[in-house]
Every structure is written in C-alpha cells, then in structure tokens.
Write an enzyme that holds these catalytic residues in place. Structure first.
Site, short mmCIF file in Angstrom:
data_model
loop_
_atom_site.label_atom_id
_atom_site.label_comp_id
_atom_site.label_asym_id
_atom_site.label_seq_id
_atom_site.Cartn_x
_atom_site.Cartn_y
_atom_site.Cartn_z
N HIS A 73 -13.08 15.82 21.33
CA HIS A 73 -11.94 16.32 20.56
C HIS A 73 -11.01 15.18 20.14
O HIS A 73 -10.87 14.91 18.96
CB HIS A 73 -11.16 17.41 21.31
CG HIS A 73 -11.99 18.56 21.72
ND1 HIS A 73 -12.74 19.30 20.84
CD2 HIS A 73 -12.23 19.10 22.96
CE1 HIS A 73 -13.39 20.25 21.49
NE2 HIS A 73 -13.10 20.15 22.78
N ASP A 93 -19.70 22.92 20.59
CA ASP A 93 -18.73 23.26 21.63
C ASP A 93 -18.84 24.72 22.08
O ASP A 93 -19.75 25.09 22.80
CB ASP A 93 -17.33 22.92 21.13
CG ASP A 93 -16.27 22.94 22.24
OD1 ASP A 93 -16.63 23.20 23.40
OD2 ASP A 93 -15.10 22.68 21.95
#
Length: 500
Positions: free
Chosen positions: A315, A364
């Site tokens: 991220h 993810d």
C-alpha cells in the site's frame, strides 16, 4: 463446522482433504506445477509482448519453444511452422499477484454498501476469519486460485496470518493452515510464495501503546517473534511450485523489538521474500508517531527491518517525502492494490515520490481479480491525485504485474538458460508462463501491435484471457480451468459454506 482444533493425528492436525492434497502436491511434482523434463513443445504466437520492461510494442509471428517447463528459444518474425500450436491473439508472460488474502474473497459484494470505513470492514473480515479450518480454507483457496488462473495469474503472494485454531490454540501441525494454502495453489496449477506473517499485537493505541490480541485475532498470533520464527522454520515445502517468504503484518501488530528480531534473523533464514503493510491508513501513521515519535517507515528503518530485508511495502499510501526517500534509498519495493485501496477508501498514494522504487501489484482483498484493472487503477488514481494524465506508462504498469511482481515474490526474472528459471518475461531461460489474450472481442477491437501494452492496460479485462500456461503446463484452455472446470461452482460452494 467444528470450532475446535482436530484431535491428534499422524498428519499433524489438518483433516483429511487438506492433508491428502498437500501430500499429493509434494509427492507428485508435475501436479504441483514443477518443471517437467523431456517434453519439448513449440507454440507460434500471432502477437507476443516479450518484455514489458523494454517497451509497449508486441512482436508479430513469434515462435516459442518450451522444454521441461522452461522456455528454450524465442524466434521473431516467423510464419507458423509445421507441428507448432498456433496461439491466436496477443500472448504475454504470466502475471504475479503480489498481495493476496485468499479468505477475503468471501467478502466480495457483502461489505461497504452501508457506509463505514476500513475499520468497520475489518470487523466483517474478522468474522469470516473466525470460521475457517484447514479443510474449508483449502477448498476456498483452491477456488480463489483457480479464479486467479482464469485471469492469467501464474504466481501468487499469499500474505498469510490465519495460522491457528479459534482461540489461538495450535493445530497438531502448527502449519496446517499454511500447508492448506500451498496445496490449494498446487491444485490450481499456480506457483505460490507463502508469506508467513508475524502478528503479535491487536493494535497500536496512540495513548496506551500495543494492545493484546483478542477475539478472532487470537488465531493470528504466535507467543513471540521467536515462536513465530521457529514455526516458520518448520515449514519447508518439498514441491517446486512453492516458496516460503515472510511478512510482519504492520507496525500496528508487531512491536519494534520484534521487528528488530525478524531483521536479525533475515541473513541466515533464506526467506524468498519479505513484505509488510505500511502506512495504509492515516490512523496508522498518527498512532505510530504518537507511540514512537516517528512514522512507520522511519520505525522500520530504525529497527533494521528496512535495510536487512529490503521488503515490499504493501500500500504505502500515506508516505511522507522523507519516507519515500528512505524506501528508494534502501531498495525496498512497493506493492499497490488499487482496487482494494479504492474499495476501503484508503486514499491516493503519491507515486511521484516513489519514482525509482520497484513496483508490484496485488488484488489484496479480491474485490476483483483482474491484473489489467490493477494496472489501470494505479494510473487512474495518480491522475485523480494530480490532475495529469500519463504519469505511469502502460508498459511500466504491466512490468509491475509481470517481472516486478515475480521479483517481489522471490521468483527472479533474470535466471540463466537452463537454471531455476525466473518469470515475467517471454525469453530463453525463463519459466514457461504464457497468457493468451483474445483480440476478437469488443474490448480489444482496434488493436495495434505497436501499442500492445496500452491496449492491455486500457482495454483488456480478465474476461479476455483465453489460455494460460504455467511452468510449461496448460492450466486454462479456451477460458476453462483444465483441472477445475467447475471453478465458479466450487467458489460459490466454498463462500456459501463460510458465510451462511
């Protein structure tokens, strides 16, 4: 479904299905996606994007020869030779999904419609985590990895922290859940880097510091970093399709002393890769600064984690300029997951600050499984943040999903011919991963070979994938998984079992 760990067994705790599949994966190399000697095949590609890192153009009429699961030669500008299989459309290397939480797939379409935030979503995720055991996790992950294969993904990085039984009790085999994931990848025909994750604290409070694990989190934790490292050391898959990497969940879940302990172990451990969630949410930065007087990235640097492991930061949404400079200077990488980051309202990372850092892409939480969409999303997010177009070129975005993703997972793309084999490029010596994208559908209409990367990033979707080869073995043919032809039905059954 039992909420307690299974009783003692010679197999170490995972019930029959996952154990049998794990044994098969380790005993039968071909079924696990291992290299197969002595089987030479030739494939003629109408178009092939050989190396996204070299530019956007595809080459016409490319002959690819495969032997033993590796590419032995690549010849451009050829006509279809006798005996070669013709692959119509555009062929690229296999994609690497560098960040996956397989069990999150059960949440698709079930969260977020009533508002909330990352933190309310997390509560729903914990509910799903609380219901899995080795067998049900194997069934779910097998179907999720089959969905990945159908999307052209030939390698997955599984960020794995669902280690133990409810309440934190260890299974007889403390790695039963990890072995279930390794077996699931073998069943789906994809490679896996199991990123076994250290998760020791329930959170980081700005005033009270680290909080203990509680509720579903108890399943995630080992007693200490030493106990975690001892468990990981016992996880040594025999099958060639799997490698063991490690992760620290985040600075919220692993205190500084334990991050330092992991960093000290790195030189001798032989881990394939290391990852960590970093600065995903502003609240993480705020808590870390309040508790430690520094940002998460600075804390990773001060503990030695950043320099010893050169990890992939997942991220990296809220890095300061100084954070980004540290990341670039240490050679650490960044994995972007735009679809999930958008779904969870994480924010928009400043990719200009990260210029030069190795990039990879992941799905993810599996809001969608489509590497074309992840590549497209990274540039769209940057356009929304800056008001400018074209910050990240299409071929660079594809490189993040191809060679960049494999490198982040320890499957280096620069192997010598005849060696172990890297991945992410169509080149002699690389692993024989081929993904054929159809050009006869409405999305790819108007395709031009000189702009192949642009067409893939800005037009293609996972639905355009027709054939997928991993390590010289076809795992998808004509849009159907060769080993799991009923992938959708199995996925539906596994999710229904978990959420009913």
């Amino acid at each position: 479904m039992s909420a307690t760990p299974p009783g003692p067994s010679p197999d170490g705790g995972a019930r029959g299905e996952a154990v049998a599949s794990a044994r098969a994966a380790e005993a039968v190399g071909e079924e696990a996606g291992a290299v197969r000697p002595g089987r030479s095949e030739r494939y003629w590609c109408e178009w092939a994007l050989l190396d996204a890192g070299a530019g956007a153009a595809a080459a016409p009429g490319v002959l690819v020869e495969v032997d033993g699961g590796a590419i032995t030669s690549v010849t451009r500008d050829t006509r279809p030779p006798d005996g070669a299989e013709r692959l119509g459309g555009l062929t690229v290397a296999g994609f690497a999904d560098a960040h996956s939480h397989a069990f999150h797939r059960a949440l698709r379409g079930r969260t977020g419609e009533d508002g909330g935030s990352f933190w309310t979503w997390r509560s729903r995720m914990y509910e799903a985590a609380g219901r899995l055991d080795p067998d049900s996790y194997h069934r779910l992950a097998r179907a999720v990895y089959a969905e990945m294969a159908l999307a052209g993904i030939t390698c997955v990085g599984e960020f794995h922290y669902l280690h133990h039984a409810p309440g934190g009790t260890r299974y007889n085999d403390p790695n039963a859940m990890g072995r279930a994931l390794i077996a699931a990848a073998a069943d789906a025909g994809v490679r896996i880097t199991l990123l076994d994750t250290c998760y020791l604290a329930g959170g980081l409070d700005a005033r009270s510091g680290y909080t203990p694990l509680e509720g579903p989190q108890l399943r995630f934790g080992d007693a200490s970093a030493d106990a975690w490292a001892e468990r990981v050391a016992a996880l040594r898959p025999a099958a060639d399709h799997a490698r063991i990497g490690v992760a620290a969940h985040s600075v919220r879940a692993v205190p500084p002393a334990d991050l330092a302990r992991i960093a000290r172990a790195a030189p001798e451990a032989g881990w394939a890769a290391a990852h960590i969630h970093a600065s995903e949410q502003p609240a993480e930065n705020t808590a870390c600064i309040a508790a430690h007087g520094r940002t998460p990235v600075r804390l990773l640097d001060d503990t030695g984690f950043l320099t010893a492991l050169r990890p992939t930061l997942v991220h990296a949404t809220h890095l300061t300029r100084a954070d980004a400079s540290l990341v670039r200077g240490t050679g650490a990488g960044v994995c972007l997951c735009p679809t999930t980051e958008g779904d969870l309202a994480d924010g928009l990372p400043d990719l200009g600050r990260l210029a030069g850092a190795p990039l990879s892409l992941g799905t993810d939480g599996h809001t969608g499984i489509d590497m074309f969409a992840e590549a497209r999303g990274a540039e769209i997010h940057e356009r929304l943040r800056t008001g400018r177009r074209g910050t990240l070129p299409a071929h660079g975005l594809l490189e993040a999903a191809l060679a960049g993703g494999h490198a982040a997972l320890g499957w280096e793309p620069d192997a010598e011919p005849g060696g172990e084999g890297g991945a992410g490029r169509i080149a002699a010596g690389a692993r024989a991963d081929l993904v054929t994208v159809a050009l006869d559908g409405v999305r790819m209409a108007g395709f031009e070979g000189d702009r192949a990367a642009d067409a893939l990033v800005w037009a293609a979707t996972a639905a355009d994938v027709r054939h997928v080869m991993a390590d010289g073995r076809w795992i998808v043919r004509d849009g159907v998984h060769t080993a799991i032809p009923d992938a959708a039905a199995r996925l539906h059954a596994a999710i229904t079992e978990l959420t009913r």
